[in-house]
Design a protein around this motif. Structure first.
Motif, PDB file in Angstrom:
ATOM      1  N   VAL A  11       0.887  -1.180   0.000  1.00  0.00           N
ATOM      2  CA  VAL A  11       0.000   0.000   0.000  1.00  0.00           C
ATOM      3  C   VAL A  11       0.913   1.215   0.000  1.00  0.00           C
ATOM      4  CG1 VAL A  11      -1.763   1.316   1.224  1.00  0.00           C
ATOM      5  CG2 VAL A  11      -1.852  -1.189   1.260  1.00  0.00           C
ATOM      6  N   GLU A  12       0.862   1.984  -1.088  1.00  0.00           N
ATOM      7  CA  GLU A  12       1.737   3.162  -1.217  1.00  0.00           C
ATOM      8  C   GLU A  12       0.896   4.426  -1.310  1.00  0.00           C
ATOM      9  OE1 GLU A  12       4.970   1.287  -4.239  1.00  0.00           O
ATOM     10  OE2 GLU A  12       2.845   0.801  -4.456  1.00  0.00           O
ATOM     11  N   THR A  13       1.491   5.550  -0.953  1.00  0.00           N
ATOM     12  CA  THR A  13       0.730   6.811  -0.933  1.00  0.00           C
ATOM     13  C   THR A  13       1.465   7.933  -1.656  1.00  0.00           C
ATOM     14  OG1 THR A  13       1.751   7.325   1.184  1.00  0.00           O
ATOM     15  CG2 THR A  13      -0.449   6.344   1.248  1.00  0.00           C
ATOM     16  N   THR A  14       0.708   8.825  -2.225  1.00  0.00           N
ATOM     17  CA  THR A  14       1.240   9.995  -2.921  1.00  0.00           C
ATOM     18  C   THR A  14       0.386  11.205  -2.572  1.00  0.00           C
ATOM     19  OG1 THR A  14       1.606   8.511  -4.797  1.00  0.00           O
ATOM     20  CG2 THR A  14       1.904  10.863  -5.205  1.00  0.00           C
ATOM     21  N   ILE A  15       1.024  12.320  -2.274  1.00  0.00           N
ATOM     22  CA  ILE A  15       0.280  13.573  -2.083  1.00  0.00           C
ATOM     23  C   ILE A  15       0.208  14.278  -3.427  1.00  0.00           C
ATOM     24  CG2 ILE A  15       0.325  15.874  -1.024  1.00  0.00           C
ATOM     25  CD1 ILE A  15       1.679  14.639   1.418  1.00  0.00           C
ATOM     26  N   VAL A  16      -0.998  14.704  -3.814  1.00  0.00           N
ATOM     27  CA  VAL A  16      -1.141  15.474  -5.055  1.00  0.00           C
ATOM     28  C   VAL A  16      -1.819  16.810  -4.755  1.00  0.00           C
ATOM     29  CG1 VAL A  16      -1.228  13.476  -6.608  1.00  0.00           C
ATOM     30  CG2 VAL A  16      -3.340  14.342  -5.636  1.00  0.00           C
ATOM     31  N   ASP A  17      -1.417  17.827  -5.496  1.00  0.00           N
ATOM     32  CA  ASP A  17      -2.025  19.156  -5.393  1.00  0.00           C
ATOM     33  C   ASP A  17      -2.590  19.495  -6.761  1.00  0.00           C
ATOM     34  OD1 ASP A  17      -1.107  19.829  -2.656  1.00  0.00           O
ATOM     35  OD2 ASP A  17       0.874  19.687  -3.579  1.00  0.00           O
ATOM     36  N   ARG A  40      -2.390   3.520  -3.239  1.00  0.00           N
ATOM     37  CA  ARG A  40      -2.264   2.526  -4.315  1.00  0.00           C
ATOM     38  C   ARG A  40      -2.016   1.177  -3.650  1.00  0.00           C
ATOM     39  NH1 ARG A  40       1.928   0.314  -7.672  1.00  0.00           N
ATOM     40  NH2 ARG A  40       1.494   0.566  -9.912  1.00  0.00           N
ATOM     41  N   ALA A  41      -2.968   0.253  -3.821  1.00  0.00           N
ATOM     42  CA  ALA A  41      -2.845  -1.076  -3.205  1.00  0.00           C
ATOM     43  C   ALA A  41      -2.502  -2.103  -4.277  1.00  0.00           C
ATOM     44  CB  ALA A  41      -4.165  -1.453  -2.531  1.00  0.00           C
ATOM     45  N   SER A  42      -1.511  -2.947  -3.996  1.00  0.00           N
ATOM     46  CA  SER A  42      -1.128  -4.009  -4.939  1.00  0.00           C
ATOM     47  C   SER A  42      -1.449  -5.365  -4.329  1.00  0.00           C
ATOM     48  CB  SER A  42       0.374  -3.965  -5.235  1.00  0.00           C
ATOM     49  OG  SER A  42       0.742  -2.663  -5.629  1.00  0.00           O
ATOM     50  N   LEU A  43      -2.012  -6.241  -5.139  1.00  0.00           N
ATOM     51  CA  LEU A  43      -2.338  -7.597  -4.686  1.00  0.00           C
ATOM     52  C   LEU A  43      -1.325  -8.595  -5.228  1.00  0.00           C
ATOM     53  CD1 LEU A  43      -6.243  -7.642  -5.095  1.00  0.00           C
ATOM     54  CD2 LEU A  43      -4.821  -6.656  -3.275  1.00  0.00           C
ATOM     55  N   SER A  44      -1.324  -9.800  -4.645  1.00  0.00           N
ATOM     56  CA  SER A  44      -0.324 -10.809  -5.019  1.00  0.00           C
ATOM     57  C   SER A  44      -0.480 -11.285  -6.461  1.00  0.00           C
ATOM     58  CB  SER A  44      -0.381 -11.997  -4.044  1.00  0.00           C
ATOM     59  OG  SER A  44      -1.710 -12.433  -3.860  1.00  0.00           O
ATOM     60  N   ASP A  45      -1.656 -11.097  -7.087  1.00  0.00           N
ATOM     61  CA  ASP A  45      -1.811 -11.473  -8.499  1.00  0.00           C
ATOM     62  C   ASP A  45      -1.387 -10.343  -9.437  1.00  0.00           C
ATOM     63  OD1 ASP A  45      -3.857  -9.620  -8.339  1.00  0.00           O
ATOM     64  OD2 ASP A  45      -5.443 -10.976  -9.027  1.00  0.00           O
ATOM     65  N   GLY A  46      -0.849  -9.249  -8.859  1.00  0.00           N
ATOM     66  CA  GLY A  46      -0.363  -8.138  -9.677  1.00  0.00           C
ATOM     67  C   GLY A  46      -1.390  -7.041  -9.893  1.00  0.00           C
ATOM     68  N   VAL A  81      -2.874  -3.829   7.290  1.00  0.00           N
ATOM     69  CA  VAL A  81      -3.564  -4.695   6.323  1.00  0.00           C
ATOM     70  C   VAL A  81      -2.604  -5.500   5.445  1.00  0.00           C
ATOM     71  CG1 VAL A  81      -5.648  -3.267   6.247  1.00  0.00           C
ATOM     72  CG2 VAL A  81      -3.791  -2.811   4.611  1.00  0.00           C
ATOM     73  N   LEU A  82      -1.325  -5.194   5.506  1.00  0.00           N
ATOM     74  CA  LEU A  82      -0.351  -5.917   4.665  1.00  0.00           C
ATOM     75  C   LEU A  82      -0.398  -7.403   4.966  1.00  0.00           C
ATOM     76  CD1 LEU A  82       2.929  -3.823   4.367  1.00  0.00           C
ATOM     77  CD2 LEU A  82       1.286  -4.452   2.574  1.00  0.00           C
ATOM     78  N   GLY A  83      -0.447  -8.223   3.912  1.00  0.00           N
ATOM     79  CA  GLY A  83      -0.473  -9.680   4.092  1.00  0.00           C
ATOM     80  C   GLY A  83      -1.880 -10.228   4.234  1.00  0.00           C
ATOM     81  N   ALA A  84      -2.855  -9.376   4.503  1.00  0.00           N
ATOM     82  CA  ALA A  84      -4.239  -9.832   4.638  1.00  0.00           C
ATOM     83  C   ALA A  84      -4.848 -10.033   3.248  1.00  0.00           C
ATOM     84  CB  ALA A  84      -5.060  -8.802   5.412  1.00  0.00           C
ATOM     85  N   ASN A  85      -6.038 -10.672   3.201  1.00  0.00           N
ATOM     86  CA  ASN A  85      -6.722 -10.857   1.924  1.00  0.00           C
ATOM     87  C   ASN A  85      -7.611  -9.650   1.658  1.00  0.00           C
ATOM     88  OD1 ASN A  85      -8.710 -11.868  -0.129  1.00  0.00           O
ATOM     89  ND2 ASN A  85      -7.429 -13.700   0.106  1.00  0.00           N
ATOM     90  N   ALA A  86      -7.502  -9.089   0.464  1.00  0.00           N
ATOM     91  CA  ALA A  86      -8.263  -7.877   0.136  1.00  0.00           C
ATOM     92  C   ALA A  86      -9.767  -8.107   0.199  1.00  0.00           C
ATOM     93  CB  ALA A  86      -7.881  -7.367  -1.251  1.00  0.00           C
ATOM     94  N   LEU A  87     -10.199  -9.366   0.062  1.00  0.00           N
ATOM     95  CA  LEU A  87     -11.638  -9.659   0.091  1.00  0.00           C
ATOM     96  C   LEU A  87     -12.218  -9.626   1.502  1.00  0.00           C
ATOM     97  CD1 LEU A  87     -11.820 -12.530  -2.531  1.00  0.00           C
ATOM     98  CD2 LEU A  87     -12.623 -10.173  -2.781  1.00  0.00           C
ATOM     99  N   ASP A  88     -11.350  -9.591   2.509  1.00  0.00           N
ATOM    100  CA  ASP A  88     -11.825  -9.539   3.895  1.00  0.00           C
ATOM    101  C   ASP A  88     -12.080  -8.086   4.292  1.00  0.00           C
ATOM    102  OD1 ASP A  88     -11.739 -12.297   4.084  1.00  0.00           O
ATOM    103  OD2 ASP A  88      -9.660 -12.308   4.797  1.00  0.00           O
ATOM    104  N   PHE A  89     -13.064  -7.478   3.648  1.00  0.00           N
ATOM    105  CA  PHE A  89     -13.305  -6.042   3.791  1.00  0.00           C
ATOM    106  C   PHE A  89     -13.544  -5.632   5.247  1.00  0.00           C
ATOM    107  CE2 PHE A  89     -14.800  -7.227  -0.495  1.00  0.00           C
ATOM    108  CZ  PHE A  89     -13.911  -6.484  -1.245  1.00  0.00           C
ATOM    109  N   GLU A  90     -14.395  -6.368   5.943  1.00  0.00           N
ATOM    110  CA  GLU A  90     -14.715  -5.991   7.320  1.00  0.00           C
ATOM    111  C   GLU A  90     -13.487  -6.157   8.224  1.00  0.00           C
ATOM    112  OE1 GLU A  90     -17.224  -4.415   8.394  1.00  0.00           O
ATOM    113  OE2 GLU A  90     -19.100  -5.117   7.507  1.00  0.00           O
TER     114      GLU A  90
END
Ligand code: MUC
Ligand code: MG
Length: 375
Positions: A11-17, A40-46, A81-90
């Protein structure tokens, strides 16, 4: 296995103006550019997903600034949240809440990026994770906020001619109330048949509201947003009791408990839904359910998000059983350059809810790079 490949690997972050097309004034701040944090979130499937945290005037509309949002995502929310499954929203939302209290805009940005990534990975729109869409377009208002009636009338006429907006929100409270009433009267007269909402952004006292509410009713104003400071629940309830115009709760209610408190005190009968208040897509949907259960009508609020942040709101709004007051996601058109390509569709006074996978929009990497704040 549908869970395979959906592990959160970054999970990466960028500040934009991003400059705005004109000065946007509120009672307590004004902006000529909008600052956001893009997650920006990246998953293990790319698969990659994006989310946006909006601010207005630094840590002014709400307490979060882009600098704080970025630091708190990088240091606390992303590791949660790193390492967790993105589908586990709650579970992911709960892990972020354990890692940092409040920080709603920051949590919402990561949460939206995870819905976008999960949806893109599975080929499903984010709305499918939230119960499925019940509407594909939403009436969208435009905010007039330069403070100069001539300019505002011209701007509104342009929106009407383009058939993009026919309902307008007038920001009040940065002029003296009597001057605001004169400005409002001119705008109302110049725009016959248009519904006008007024947002005071906490600027008035109970006395000022009592004095000017009858004039606003005379002008046919359809809704008054957040006239008093959030703490003044009883005073707001007294105003609501005398007002012929419904009062909308905005800054006064972020949490579910705050929504219930406003509703039971009869301080507001319409609730403005915003990701920066609810802190995530499921929680935004829940806020709508809580307000509705208390008898409040719903309004799709914004914080001048780009098309990316707007798309996250629309994913939720498209699934709400009712949304009586439409939405105000004019942000994609108030920024000089949107962060998604193509931008969202505004047609026949409605904004179209994207239907593609995830949030249904593509981030414009060149625009993002061009707007990124230099260290
Ligand atoms: C607010 O208070 O509603 C949203 C639209 C606008 O003009 O200002 C924002 C924040
Ligand atoms: Mg407001």
């Amino acid at each position: 296995d549908h869970r395979q490949g959906r592990r959160i690997v970054a999970v990466e972050t960028t500040i934009v103006d991003v400059p705005t097309t004109r000065r946007h004034r509120l009672s307590n701040t004004e902006v000529t550019h909008q600052s956001y944090v893009i997650a920006r979130a990246s998953l293990s499937d790319g698969t990659v997903g994006y989310g946006e945290a909006a601010t207005l005037g630094g840590p002014r509309w709400a307490e979060e600034s882009v600098e704080a949002i970025k630091a708190n995502i990088d240091t606390y929310l992303a590791p949660a949240v790193l390492g967790a499954n993105a589908l586990d929203f709650e579970a992911n939302s709960a892990a972020m809440k354990r890692a940092a209290s409040r920080n709603n805009a920051a949590r919402a940005a990561v949460d939206a990026a995870l819905y976008d990534a999960a949806g893109k990975s599975l080929g499903l729109p984010a709305s499918q994770f939230l119960g499925g869409a019940v509407r594909d377009r939403i009436e969208v208002l435009w905010a007039l906020a330069s403070g100069d009636a001539d300019q505002e009338i011209e701007e509104a006429r342009g929106k009407l001619a383009a058939r993009e907006h026919r309902r307008f929100k007038i920001k009040l409270g940065f002029h003296a109330p009597a001057d605001d009433m004169a400005r409002l009267a001119r705008i109302v007269e110049a725009l016959p048949g248009c519904e006008i909402v007024c947002d005071v952004n906490q600027a008035w006292s109970e006395a000022t509201a009592i004095r000017y509410l009858p004039r606003m009713a005379e002008l046919g104003i359809v809704l008054i947003e957040q006239p008093l400071r959030p703490g003044l629940v009883e005073a707001t309830a007294r105003i609501a009791r005398r007002s012929a115009i419904p009062i909308m709760t905005d800054e006064a209610a972020f949490t579910g408990a705050e929504i219930v408190a406003q509703a039971t005190a009869a301080a507001g009968s319409v609730y403005s839904l915003k990701l920066v208040k609810s802190g995530g897509l499921m929680d935004l949907k829940r806020a709508g359910g809580i307000a509705q259960a208390c008898g409040m009508e719903l309004y799709g609020g914004c914080l001048l998000e780009t098309g990316l942040g707007a798309a996250a709101h629309l994913a939720v709004f498209s699934t709400l059983p009712s949304l009586e007051w439409g939405c105000e996601h004019f942000g994609p058109r108030i920024v000089k350059t949107d962060l998604i390509r193509p931008s969202l569709t505004f047609r026949d006074f409605h904004i179209h809810c994207p239907t593609g996978p995830g949030l249904g929009v593509q981030v414009d990497e060149d625009a993002l790079a061009a707007m990124t704040r230099k260290a």
